[in-house]
Design a protein around this motif. Structure first.
Motif, short mmCIF file in Angstrom:
data_model
loop_
_atom_site.label_atom_id
_atom_site.label_comp_id
_atom_site.label_asym_id
_atom_site.label_seq_id
_atom_site.Cartn_x
_atom_site.Cartn_y
_atom_site.Cartn_z
N ASN A 47 -22.11 7.52 -108.19
CA ASN A 47 -21.58 6.56 -107.79
C ASN A 47 -21.87 5.75 -105.98
N ILE A 48 -23.00 5.21 -106.27
CA ILE A 48 -23.37 3.78 -105.19
C ILE A 48 -21.97 2.94 -105.33
N ALA A 49 -22.44 2.46 -104.40
CA ALA A 49 -21.85 1.02 -103.69
C ALA A 49 -22.28 0.01 -104.22
N ASP A 50 -24.04 -0.01 -104.23
CA ASP A 50 -24.37 -1.10 -104.96
C ASP A 50 -25.57 -0.96 -105.15
N TYR A 51 -27.16 -1.59 -105.65
CA TYR A 51 -28.26 -1.50 -105.98
C TYR A 51 -28.77 -2.47 -105.71
N LYS B 48 -33.62 -9.73 -98.49
CA LYS B 48 -33.61 -10.59 -98.40
C LYS B 48 -32.75 -10.10 -97.00
N PRO B 49 -32.05 -10.58 -95.81
CA PRO B 49 -31.37 -10.26 -95.08
C PRO B 49 -29.90 -10.66 -96.00
N SER B 50 -30.07 -11.63 -96.45
CA SER B 50 -29.08 -12.84 -97.07
C SER B 50 -28.09 -11.81 -97.81
N GLN B 51 -29.21 -11.29 -99.22
CA GLN B 51 -28.85 -9.75 -99.99
C GLN B 51 -27.78 -9.37 -99.13
#
Length: 518
Positions: free
Chosen positions: A97-101, A107-110
């Motif tokens: 149950n991660i929120a993102d990967y 990169k800073p934008s990611q």
């Protein structure tokens, strides 16, 4: 305003200094640590809004740290960052149950995009829902000024339910108030429409008429009886359309939704009248005359719906249907559990009718029990309570079991309920019935402008117990209160869910057809 606090754990955190500076310049507060154990220690001491977690660290791995975080703070969003693109690692992280990967190098934008997705998503969704409803508000208001057909009323109500559910995501209380006002306006117009057309619908004086309680099974169920598929009809007492839409996503995982329709409940919108009419294919007065041994008047003692199976059997016989059917009514949890355990026995029948009384009991319990009133304080909470019951119910167990069988399933109800708020004075003798949304008797005193009045109830196929019996029905969010102890009862019953009268929520109710995905 407090800054968003980020905990970032990475054994190469020094290399990420430019990213941290970038985030701090954007207004975030970043706490950087070199290991998973340090991250857990910080988490036990301080509050954080989100965690960035390196998957490959010496000591505790990112996956191990993630598991511990979910034990401590299961709702805290965790973004996993890794050099590896191995499918097994991704699956393990996603399963935890991660929120993102994110894949290194990031990169800073990611990073910024991930923060917006996870921290601002609720706000952005809220703003979008509010903006979209405001655009449609005018269109709905204009439609309410028109002379709508019964199909157009179904469409308007579906739209209002859609926005009711969408605006649950909104943090703007003002727009929810506007929706409630529009729903009240719609209910006023709908009550007039229903009253204006009800007699003609019952007497076939118009070609344009909706499916009603007593015509539902003939029109919607009978065409499927000759099909080779086994058929299951679930009748969930007092299920509103918004409640159906709340549990629909859970059911859609197991069944394909063939149609999602509304039909019109007869008056009174209560179990005794609407559900008996549904199973008998007859209006209440017709049942009383044709099958007096299956009908009990309200003043008589005993259960008023104990002959539904017999009435349904008579309906099948009347139309020459030789379908082998079973009938089960679930009033208690243990009855549902027992039926779910023995559901394989039902596969011997062509048609299985199963009635669940939970939602109706919930509605009555909410009126009578303080703790239920607190748990179901408003419409979203009421839906949530119903959803919670369904998720852990024997009904859902049965649906999951049936999903890999070659069956067709139908879900419907007999009536809905409305949250009442406006007391309307009425005077009657001790023989008047107790329902808050409709009254009948020979000595009723009321303001005729406040009610839908039936001076000759037999014209509406309702029993007339003596020559001067009248029936009256409350509209929209009204409920009846006697002048004696008026203030007490007005306060006690205000904001409770009742049924029996005329409102969109009571009278426009779901009939859903589903197919197994085989």
């Amino acid at each position: 305003m407090n800054k968003t606090r980020i905990l970032w754990a990475d054994d190469e955190i020094v290399m990420l200094k430019p990213h941290i500076i970038f985030l701090e310049e954007k207004g975030f507060e970043v706490e950087a640590v070199n290991s998973g154990s340090e991250a857990l220690e910080k988490l036990s001491e301080e509050h954080f809004d989100i965690i960035f977690l390196d998957e490959q660290m010496p000591g505790l791995s990112g996956i191990e740290v993630l598991e511990k975080i979910k034990e401590i703070q299961p709702g805290l969003p965790v973004v996993m960052i890794t050099k590896s693109e191995e499918e097994s690692i991704m699956e393990e992280a996603i399963g935890s149950n991660i929120a993102d990967y994110l894949i290194k190098p990031v990169k800073p934008s990611q990073i910024l995009l991930s923060l917006k997705r996870n921290l601002e998503n609720k706000k952005l969704t809220s703003e979008k829902a509010t903006q979209n409803y405001q655009q449609e508000f005018r269109e709905i208001s204009m439609r309410l000024q028109d002379r709508l057909s019964f199909e157009e009323w179904e469409d308007v109500y579906k739209k209002l339910v859609y926005w009711d559910l969408e605006l649950e995501k909104s943090e703007d209380e003002g727009v929810s108030e506007i929706l409630n006002m529009q729903l009240a306006e719609a209910n006023t117009a709908f009550s007039k429409f229903y009253e204006r057309n009800y007699y003609n619908w019952l007497h076939g004086k118009t070609e344009e008429k909706p499916v009603l309680s007593h015509t539902l099974l003939k029109e919607k169920l009978f065409p499927h009886l000759e099909n080779s598929r086994k058929l299951f009809l679930f009748v969930i007492d007092n299920l509103r359309y918004d409640q159906w839409k709340t549990i629909e996503p859970m059911i859609a995982e197991y069944f394909r939704i063939e149609s999602d329709e509304l039909y019109y409940s007869i008056l009174p919108t209560t179990t005794q009248y609407a559900r008996n009419a549904l199973f008998a294919g007859l209006m209440p007065l017709e049942i009383r005359k044709r099958f007096p041994h299956y009908w009990k008047d309200e003043q008589e003692e005993g259960t008023k719906n104990q002959f539904e199976a017999e009435l349904f059997g008579e309906l099948l016989k009347r139309y020459g249907k030789k379908t082998r059917f079973s009938y089960n009514k679930i009033l208690r949890q243990e009855e549902g559990r027992k039926l779910a355990e023995n559901i394989t026995n039902l596969m011997d029948y062509d048609l299985n009718v199963i009635v669940f009384n939970f939602v109706d009991m919930l509605s009555h319990a909410r009126t009578e029990m303080e703790i239920i009133r607190e748990l179901a304080d408003d419409e979203p909470a009421y839906r949530s309570l119903m959803k919670s019951w369904f998720e852990h119910s024997s009904l859902f167990e049965m649906i999951k079991y049936l999903s890999d069988k070659h069956v067709k399933m139908m879900i419907t109800t007999d009536h809905g309920s409305v949250r009442v708020q406006n007391p309307v004075k009425i005077v009657g003798d001790r023989n008047v019935n107790t329902n808050l949304r409709y009254k009948f008797g020979k000595s009723l005193n009321y303001n005729s402008r406040d009610v839908f009045e039936m001076k000759d109830p037999e014209q509406f196929f309702l029993p007339k117990l003596n020559v001067s019996t009248r029936w009256v029905f409350a509209r929209s969010a009204d409920f009846f209160a006697y002048p004696n102890n008026y203030n007490y009862y007005a306060r006690y019953y205000s904001n409770t869910f009742q049924h029996g009268g005329i409102s969109l929520q009571e009278a426009l109710i779901p009939f859903v057809t589903l197919n197994s995905k085989l």
